[in-house]
Design a protein around this motif. Structure first.
Motif, PDB file in Angstrom:
ATOM      1  N   LYS A 208       0.842  -1.192   0.000  1.00 30.52           N
ATOM      2  CA  LYS A 208       0.000   0.000   0.000  1.00 30.52           C
ATOM      3  C   LYS A 208       0.879   1.244   0.000  1.00 30.52           C
ATOM      4  O   LYS A 208       2.082   1.173   0.236  1.00 30.52           O
ATOM      5  CB  LYS A 208      -0.911   0.007   1.241  1.00 30.52           C
ATOM      6  N   ALA A 209       0.252   2.386  -0.248  1.00 33.77           N
ATOM      7  CA  ALA A 209       0.978   3.652  -0.218  1.00 33.77           C
ATOM      8  C   ALA A 209       0.043   4.769   0.225  1.00 33.77           C
ATOM      9  O   ALA A 209      -1.165   4.725  -0.022  1.00 33.77           O
ATOM     10  CB  ALA A 209       1.562   3.974  -1.588  1.00 33.77           C
ATOM     11  N   ASP A 210       0.624   5.759   0.894  1.00 30.62           N
ATOM     12  CA  ASP A 210      -0.139   6.920   1.339  1.00 30.62           C
ATOM     13  C   ASP A 210       0.791   8.135   1.259  1.00 30.62           C
ATOM     14  O   ASP A 210       1.772   8.205   1.990  1.00 30.62           O
ATOM     15  CB  ASP A 210      -0.621   6.718   2.773  1.00 30.62           C
ATOM     16  N   GLY A 211       0.465   9.056   0.364  1.00 33.01           N
ATOM     17  CA  GLY A 211       1.285  10.249   0.235  1.00 33.01           C
ATOM     18  C   GLY A 211       2.733   9.961  -0.117  1.00 33.01           C
ATOM     19  O   GLY A 211       3.638  10.652   0.349  1.00 33.01           O
ATOM     20  N   GLY A 212       2.942   8.940  -0.910  1.00 36.92           N
ATOM     21  CA  GLY A 212       4.298   8.586  -1.305  1.00 36.92           C
ATOM     22  C   GLY A 212       5.038   7.716  -0.313  1.00 36.92           C
ATOM     23  O   GLY A 212       6.193   7.342  -0.553  1.00 36.92           O
ATOM     24  N   ARG A 213       4.411   7.369   0.799  1.00 43.66           N
ATOM     25  CA  ARG A 213       5.036   6.519   1.812  1.00 43.66           C
ATOM     26  C   ARG A 213       4.475   5.106   1.676  1.00 43.66           C
ATOM     27  O   ARG A 213       3.270   4.877   1.866  1.00 43.66           O
ATOM     28  CB  ARG A 213       4.785   7.067   3.220  1.00 43.66           C
ATOM     29  N   ASN A 214       5.331   4.174   1.338  1.00 45.28           N
ATOM     30  CA  ASN A 214       4.916   2.790   1.113  1.00 45.28           C
ATOM     31  C   ASN A 214       4.888   2.012   2.426  1.00 45.28           C
ATOM     32  O   ASN A 214       5.686   2.255   3.338  1.00 45.28           O
ATOM     33  CB  ASN A 214       5.876   2.104   0.140  1.00 45.28           C
ATOM     34  N   PHE A 215       3.956   1.061   2.492  1.00 47.26           N
ATOM     35  CA  PHE A 215       3.862   0.182   3.652  1.00 47.26           C
ATOM     36  C   PHE A 215       3.158  -1.093   3.232  1.00 47.26           C
ATOM     37  O   PHE A 215       2.675  -1.220   2.102  1.00 47.26           O
ATOM     38  CB  PHE A 215       3.130   0.866   4.806  1.00 47.26           C
ATOM     39  N   GLN A 216       3.109  -2.055   4.137  1.00 42.65           N
ATOM     40  CA  GLN A 216       2.427  -3.323   3.877  1.00 42.65           C
ATOM     41  C   GLN A 216       1.256  -3.473   4.853  1.00 42.65           C
ATOM     42  O   GLN A 216       1.338  -3.035   6.004  1.00 42.65           O
ATOM     43  CB  GLN A 216       3.382  -4.516   4.035  1.00 42.65           C
ATOM     44  N   ALA A 217       0.190  -4.093   4.355  1.00 45.65           N
ATOM     45  CA  ALA A 217      -0.983  -4.380   5.190  1.00 45.65           C
ATOM     46  C   ALA A 217      -1.294  -5.872   5.101  1.00 45.65           C
ATOM     47  O   ALA A 217      -1.339  -6.440   4.017  1.00 45.65           O
ATOM     48  CB  ALA A 217      -2.188  -3.564   4.731  1.00 45.65           C
ATOM     49  N   ILE A 218      -1.476  -6.483   6.259  1.00 43.82           N
ATOM     50  CA  ILE A 218      -1.838  -7.901   6.337  1.00 43.82           C
ATOM     51  C   ILE A 218      -3.298  -7.987   6.775  1.00 43.82           C
ATOM     52  O   ILE A 218      -3.687  -7.394   7.789  1.00 43.82           O
ATOM     53  CB  ILE A 218      -0.927  -8.652   7.328  1.00 43.82           C
ATOM     54  N   PHE A 219      -4.091  -8.729   6.015  1.00 40.51           N
ATOM     55  CA  PHE A 219      -5.517  -8.886   6.290  1.00 40.51           C
ATOM     56  C   PHE A 219      -5.799 -10.314   6.738  1.00 40.51           C
ATOM     57  O   PHE A 219      -5.200 -11.266   6.220  1.00 40.51           O
ATOM     58  CB  PHE A 219      -6.342  -8.580   5.047  1.00 40.51           C
ATOM     59  N   ALA A 220      -6.722 -10.471   7.682  1.00 41.02           N
ATOM     60  CA  ALA A 220      -7.103 -11.810   8.143  1.00 41.02           C
ATOM     61  C   ALA A 220      -8.542 -11.761   8.646  1.00 41.02           C
ATOM     62  O   ALA A 220      -8.957 -10.789   9.299  1.00 41.02           O
ATOM     63  CB  ALA A 220      -6.169 -12.287   9.259  1.00 41.02           C
ATOM     64  N   LYS A 221      -9.301 -12.809   8.331  1.00 35.82           N
ATOM     65  CA  LYS A 221     -10.707 -12.882   8.736  1.00 35.82           C
ATOM     66  C   LYS A 221     -10.884 -13.965   9.802  1.00 35.82           C
ATOM     67  O   LYS A 221     -10.411 -15.101   9.643  1.00 35.82           O
ATOM     68  CB  LYS A 221     -11.594 -13.188   7.531  1.00 35.82           C
ATOM     69  N   ALA A 222     -11.565 -13.616  10.887  1.00 35.47           N
ATOM     70  CA  ALA A 222     -11.826 -14.586  11.949  1.00 35.47           C
ATOM     71  C   ALA A 222     -12.829 -15.622  11.477  1.00 35.47           C
ATOM     72  O   ALA A 222     -13.897 -15.266  10.972  1.00 35.47           O
ATOM     73  CB  ALA A 222     -12.338 -13.877  13.208  1.00 35.47           C
TER      74      ALA A 222
END
Length: 225
Positions: A208-222
């Motif tokens: 993912k990215a926000d305002g040029g700052r990249n990051f990672q998001a981990i999703f999980a469903k219960a």
């Protein structure tokens, strides 16, 4: 003499990184804790706010933040819980972070919208099957027992509930290499495998990215069959 001086410098650096690493996991009311708090506010704001956004919070959800730190994520999530049943819960193992966050959201606590617990992830005073959404950032690799923490999270979540974890993998890897973060289960794949083994489904990581700052998001469903 030069070799001795270099050894002493290296030793002092290792000790400093080790001390800061302990503060990252559980900041205390100290000079090091103050420094870590300022660092968290600077580096974690984008991760906190995006973890909240990616959860897709609805007005009447019950939402839980793990490792709430100084309260940036709480401030981002609270306005989204505008319904009469909307509720925000925060948990942090650090008494210092608990105190800072309590001051930051004291009005929301007073009106009953927010409840904060000074507690470990492995022993949360939260009822079974009561939470719709969970979010956290830069958190899971500090849990003493990864599986135990995940199982406790699953216990409090409703079936079908969503958990979002945000992080910057390259930055965490750098801190691990410097000895500032525990190395035993920091890797995202280790975390995701533990989620799947404990009963979470639809587990995946996305860039993912926000305002040029990249990051990672981990999703999980219960999932509770």
């Amino acid at each position: 003499m030069q070799n001795i001086a270099e050894f002493i410098c290296c030793f002092c650096l290792v000790m400093l990184l080790s001390k800061l690493g302990k503060q990252l996991g559980r900041p205390t009311q100290s000079l090091a804790g103050w420094f870590i708090t300022k660092t968290l506010v600077w580096h974690n704001r984008v991760l906190e706010e995006n973890a909240v956004r990616l959860c897709g919070i609805r007005p009447d959800d019950t939402v839980l933040e793990l490792g709430h730190g100084p309260g940036l994520g709480l401030v981002a999530a609270a306005p989204l819980l505008s319904g009469p049943k909307g509720k925000l819960i925060g948990v942090d193992y650090s008494e210092y972070m608990h105190q800072l966050a309590t001051k930051r959201v004291k009005e929301l606590i007073a009106c009953g919208k927010v409840t904060l617990h000074h507690s470990s992830v492995a022993a949360m005073p939260i009822p079974d099957n009561s939470v719709d959404k969970v979010y956290h950032c830069n958190c899971y690799y500090f849990w003493p027992d990864l599986r135990e923490g995940i199982q406790e999270i699953l216990r409090v979540m409703k079936s079908g509930g969503l958990m979002v974890t945000t992080m910057r993998v390259h930055r965490v890897a750098h801190l691990v290499s410097r000895g500032a973060i525990p190395s035993q289960h920091w890797h995202p794949e280790t975390y995701m495998e533990a989620l799947r083994a404990s009963g979470f489904t639809d587990v995946y990581m996305a860039d993912k990215a926000d305002g040029g700052r990249n990051f990672q998001a981990i999703f999980a469903k219960a999932s509770k069959c």
